[in-house]
Design a protein around this motif. Structure first.
Motif, PDB file in Angstrom:
ATOM      1  N   TRP A   1       0.827  -1.024  -0.004  1.00  0.00           N
ATOM      2  CA  TRP A   1      -0.049  -0.082  -0.083  1.00  0.00           C
ATOM      3  C   TRP A   1       0.712   0.989  -0.027  1.00  0.00           C
ATOM      4  CZ3 TRP A   1      -3.335  -1.677   4.563  1.00  0.00           C
ATOM      5  CH2 TRP A   1      -4.449  -2.493   4.137  1.00  0.00           C
ATOM      6  N   ARG A   2       0.340   2.210  -0.775  1.00  0.00           N
ATOM      7  CA  ARG A   2       0.964   3.520  -0.365  1.00  0.00           C
ATOM      8  C   ARG A   2       0.396   4.680  -0.099  1.00  0.00           C
ATOM      9  NH1 ARG A   2       4.169   3.663  -6.315  1.00  0.00           N
ATOM     10  NH2 ARG A   2       5.190   1.739  -5.775  1.00  0.00           N
ATOM     11  N   ASP A   3      -1.119   4.735   0.200  1.00  0.00           N
ATOM     12  CA  ASP A   3      -1.901   5.932   0.576  1.00  0.00           C
ATOM     13  C   ASP A   3      -2.995   5.164   1.141  1.00  0.00           C
ATOM     14  OD1 ASP A   3      -2.412   8.573   0.706  1.00  0.00           O
ATOM     15  OD2 ASP A   3      -3.252   8.806  -1.365  1.00  0.00           O
TER      16      ASP A   3
ATOM     17  N   ALA B   1      -7.612   1.959   2.018  1.00  0.00           N
ATOM     18  CA  ALA B   1      -6.189   1.979   1.784  1.00  0.00           C
ATOM     19  C   ALA B   1      -5.991   1.651   0.302  1.00  0.00           C
ATOM     20  CB  ALA B   1      -5.450   0.748   2.372  1.00  0.00           C
ATOM     21  N   PHE B   2      -5.004   2.385  -0.224  1.00  0.00           N
ATOM     22  CA  PHE B   2      -4.550   2.270  -1.822  1.00  0.00           C
ATOM     23  C   PHE B   2      -3.337   1.861  -2.069  1.00  0.00           C
ATOM     24  CE2 PHE B   2      -7.582   5.777  -0.793  1.00  0.00           C
ATOM     25  CZ  PHE B   2      -8.570   5.748  -1.786  1.00  0.00           C
ATOM     26  N   ARG B   3      -3.237   1.243  -3.572  1.00  0.00           N
ATOM     27  CA  ARG B   3      -2.029   0.857  -3.837  1.00  0.00           C
ATOM     28  C   ARG B   3      -1.423   2.196  -4.524  1.00  0.00           C
ATOM     29  NH1 ARG B   3      -3.872  -3.845  -7.329  1.00  0.00           N
ATOM     30  NH2 ARG B   3      -4.611  -5.127  -5.723  1.00  0.00           N
ATOM     31  N   ARG B   4      -2.216   2.716  -5.145  1.00  0.00           N
ATOM     32  CA  ARG B   4      -1.796   4.126  -5.881  1.00  0.00           C
ATOM     33  C   ARG B   4      -2.989   5.127  -5.585  1.00  0.00           C
ATOM     34  NH1 ARG B   4      -0.718   0.245  -9.327  1.00  0.00           N
ATOM     35  NH2 ARG B   4       1.643  -0.380  -9.765  1.00  0.00           N
ATOM     36  N   THR B   5      -2.579   6.593  -5.547  1.00  0.00           N
ATOM     37  CA  THR B   5      -3.694   7.163  -5.138  1.00  0.00           C
ATOM     38  C   THR B   5      -4.573   7.443  -6.022  1.00  0.00           C
ATOM     39  OG1 THR B   5      -1.901   8.553  -4.063  1.00  0.00           O
ATOM     40  CG2 THR B   5      -3.958   9.592  -4.577  1.00  0.00           C
ATOM     41  N   SER B   6      -4.323   7.101  -7.422  1.00  0.00           N
ATOM     42  CA  SER B   6      -5.420   7.314  -8.479  1.00  0.00           C
ATOM     43  C   SER B   6      -6.384   6.085  -8.818  1.00  0.00           C
ATOM     44  CB  SER B   6      -4.629   7.741  -9.862  1.00  0.00           C
ATOM     45  OG  SER B   6      -3.917   6.378 -10.244  1.00  0.00           O
ATOM     46  N   GLU B   7      -6.200   5.110  -7.952  1.00  0.00           N
ATOM     47  CA  GLU B   7      -7.034   3.869  -8.061  1.00  0.00           C
ATOM     48  C   GLU B   7      -8.028   3.905  -7.274  1.00  0.00           C
ATOM     49  OE1 GLU B   7      -4.233   0.464  -7.818  1.00  0.00           O
ATOM     50  OE2 GLU B   7      -3.634   0.711  -9.789  1.00  0.00           O
ATOM     51  N   ARG B   8      -8.987   2.920  -7.477  1.00  0.00           N
ATOM     52  CA  ARG B   8      -9.820   2.717  -6.173  1.00  0.00           C
ATOM     53  C   ARG B   8      -9.332   1.896  -5.038  1.00  0.00           C
ATOM     54  NH1 ARG B   8     -14.050  -1.230  -9.553  1.00  0.00           N
ATOM     55  NH2 ARG B   8     -12.045  -1.822 -10.412  1.00  0.00           N
ATOM     56  N   PRO B   9      -9.975   2.023  -3.664  1.00  0.00           N
ATOM     57  CA  PRO B   9      -9.176   1.575  -2.576  1.00  0.00           C
ATOM     58  C   PRO B   9      -9.036   0.090  -2.738  1.00  0.00           C
ATOM     59  CG  PRO B   9     -11.337   2.516  -2.127  1.00  0.00           C
ATOM     60  CD  PRO B   9     -11.008   2.819  -3.405  1.00  0.00           C
ATOM     61  N   GLN B  10      -7.848  -0.401  -2.184  1.00  0.00           N
ATOM     62  CA  GLN B  10      -7.820  -2.174  -2.441  1.00  0.00           C
ATOM     63  C   GLN B  10      -8.533  -2.732  -1.283  1.00  0.00           C
ATOM     64  OE1 GLN B  10      -3.773  -3.414  -2.023  1.00  0.00           O
ATOM     65  NE2 GLN B  10      -4.444  -5.522  -2.508  1.00  0.00           N
ATOM     66  N   MET B  11      -8.718  -2.017  -0.074  1.00  0.00           N
ATOM     67  CA  MET B  11      -9.222  -2.464   1.133  1.00  0.00           C
ATOM     68  C   MET B  11      -9.915  -1.369   1.752  1.00  0.00           C
ATOM     69  SD  MET B  11      -9.130  -2.736   4.404  1.00  0.00           S
ATOM     70  CE  MET B  11      -7.284  -1.771   4.760  1.00  0.00           C
ATOM     71  N   ARG B  12     -11.267  -1.556   2.452  1.00  0.00           N
ATOM     72  CA  ARG B  12     -12.022  -0.403   3.060  1.00  0.00           C
ATOM     73  C   ARG B  12     -12.446  -1.123   4.503  1.00  0.00           C
ATOM     74  NH1 ARG B  12     -16.015   0.402  -0.815  1.00  0.00           N
ATOM     75  NH2 ARG B  12     -17.579  -0.173   0.817  1.00  0.00           N
ATOM     76  N   ILE B  13     -12.173  -0.417   5.416  1.00  0.00           N
ATOM     77  CA  ILE B  13     -12.809  -0.950   6.794  1.00  0.00           C
ATOM     78  C   ILE B  13     -13.816   0.113   7.085  1.00  0.00           C
ATOM     79  CG2 ILE B  13     -12.306  -1.126   9.500  1.00  0.00           C
ATOM     80  CD1 ILE B  13      -9.222  -1.360   8.261  1.00  0.00           C
ATOM     81  N   GLU B  14     -14.947  -0.536   7.508  1.00  0.00           N
ATOM     82  CA  GLU B  14     -16.133   0.610   7.741  1.00  0.00           C
ATOM     83  C   GLU B  14     -16.583   0.109   9.089  1.00  0.00           C
ATOM     84  OE1 GLU B  14     -19.518   0.563   5.111  1.00  0.00           O
ATOM     85  OE2 GLU B  14     -18.089   0.861   3.463  1.00  0.00           O
ATOM     86  N   LYS B  15     -16.836   1.099   9.935  1.00  0.00           N
ATOM     87  CA  LYS B  15     -17.458   1.120  11.302  1.00  0.00           C
ATOM     88  C   LYS B  15     -18.942   1.847  11.321  1.00  0.00           C
ATOM     89  CE  LYS B  15     -16.878   2.745  15.984  1.00  0.00           C
ATOM     90  NZ  LYS B  15     -15.958   3.417  17.085  1.00  0.00           N
ATOM     91  N   ARG B  16     -19.786   0.860  11.432  1.00  0.00           N
ATOM     92  CA  ARG B  16     -21.363   1.244  11.298  1.00  0.00           C
ATOM     93  C   ARG B  16     -22.005   1.248  12.675  1.00  0.00           C
ATOM     94  NH1 ARG B  16     -23.010   3.234   6.504  1.00  0.00           N
ATOM     95  NH2 ARG B  16     -21.549   2.803   4.635  1.00  0.00           N
ATOM     96  N   PRO B  17     -22.171   1.961  13.859  1.00  0.00           N
ATOM     97  CA  PRO B  17     -22.745   1.610  14.820  1.00  0.00           C
ATOM     98  C   PRO B  17     -24.182   1.123  14.664  1.00  0.00           C
ATOM     99  CG  PRO B  17     -21.608   3.757  14.881  1.00  0.00           C
ATOM    100  CD  PRO B  17     -21.442   3.100  13.522  1.00  0.00           C
ATOM    101  N   ALA B  18     -24.817   1.540  13.680  1.00  0.00           N
ATOM    102  CA  ALA B  18     -26.161   1.318  13.274  1.00  0.00           C
ATOM    103  C   ALA B  18     -26.558  -0.221  13.245  1.00  0.00           C
ATOM    104  CB  ALA B  18     -26.931   2.023  12.344  1.00  0.00           C
TER     105      ALA B  18
END
Length: 118
Positions: free
Chosen positions: A44-46, A60-77
Motif C-alpha cells: 500500500w502507498r496511500d 487503503a490504496f496501492r496508488r492514489t489514482s486507483e480505487r481503494p484496495q481495502m476498506r474498513i467500515e464502522k457502522r454503529p447502527a
C-alpha cells in the motif's frame, strides 16, 4: 398559569447515535499498525478516511489514482445485527463482518503473513 411573555422550551431529545461516527484511539492504533506493515511490505502507498454521520471509513490504496484496495467500515447502527465492523474488497464486496475489529482484520493479517513468507 403561565405569564404570556415567558419562553418555555423543551429539553432536546437525546440522539441514539452521535452526530459523527469516528474511530477511537485503540481502533486507529490497530488499523495504522496493519497499514504500516502493508506499506513496509510495499503493498500500500496511500490511505483516506471519511467520517460521516452513518459510518467511519478507512480506505487503503496501492496508488492514489486507483480505487481503494481495502476498506474498513464502522457502522454503529449495525451493532446489533451482524456487527458494526466490515471489511470490503477492491470491488466493494464484503469480505468479513463482525463485532470485533481484530476478527475483521484477520484476512488482511493472513495476507500480510503470506507476503512475508514468499
Amino acid at each position: 398559569m403561565r405569564p404570556e411573555n415567558s419562553n418555555v422550551s423543551n429539553f432536546p431529545k437525546k440522539q441514539p447515535f452521535p452526530v459523527q461516527v469516528g474511530f477511537d484511539r485503540k481502533e486507529m492504533e490497530r488499523i495504522f499498525n496493519l497499514y504500516g506493515r502493508m506499506v513496509a511490505a510495499g503493498h500500500w502507498r496511500d490511505y483516506a478516511m471519511d467520517m460521516g454521520k452513518d459510518a467511519a471509513i478507512f480506505a487503503a490504496f496501492r496508488r492514489t489514482s486507483e480505487r481503494p484496495q481495502m476498506r474498513i467500515e464502522k457502522r454503529p447502527a449495525d451493532r446489533n445485527k451482524q456487527g458494526m465492523w466490515s471489511l470490503h474488497g477492491e470491488h466493494g464486496q464484503i469480505l468479513k463482518r463482525g463485532h470485533d475489529l481484530a476478527v475483521v482484520l484477520a484476512p488482511m493479517e493472513r495476507r500480510l503473513m503470506k507476503l512475508v513468507s514468499e
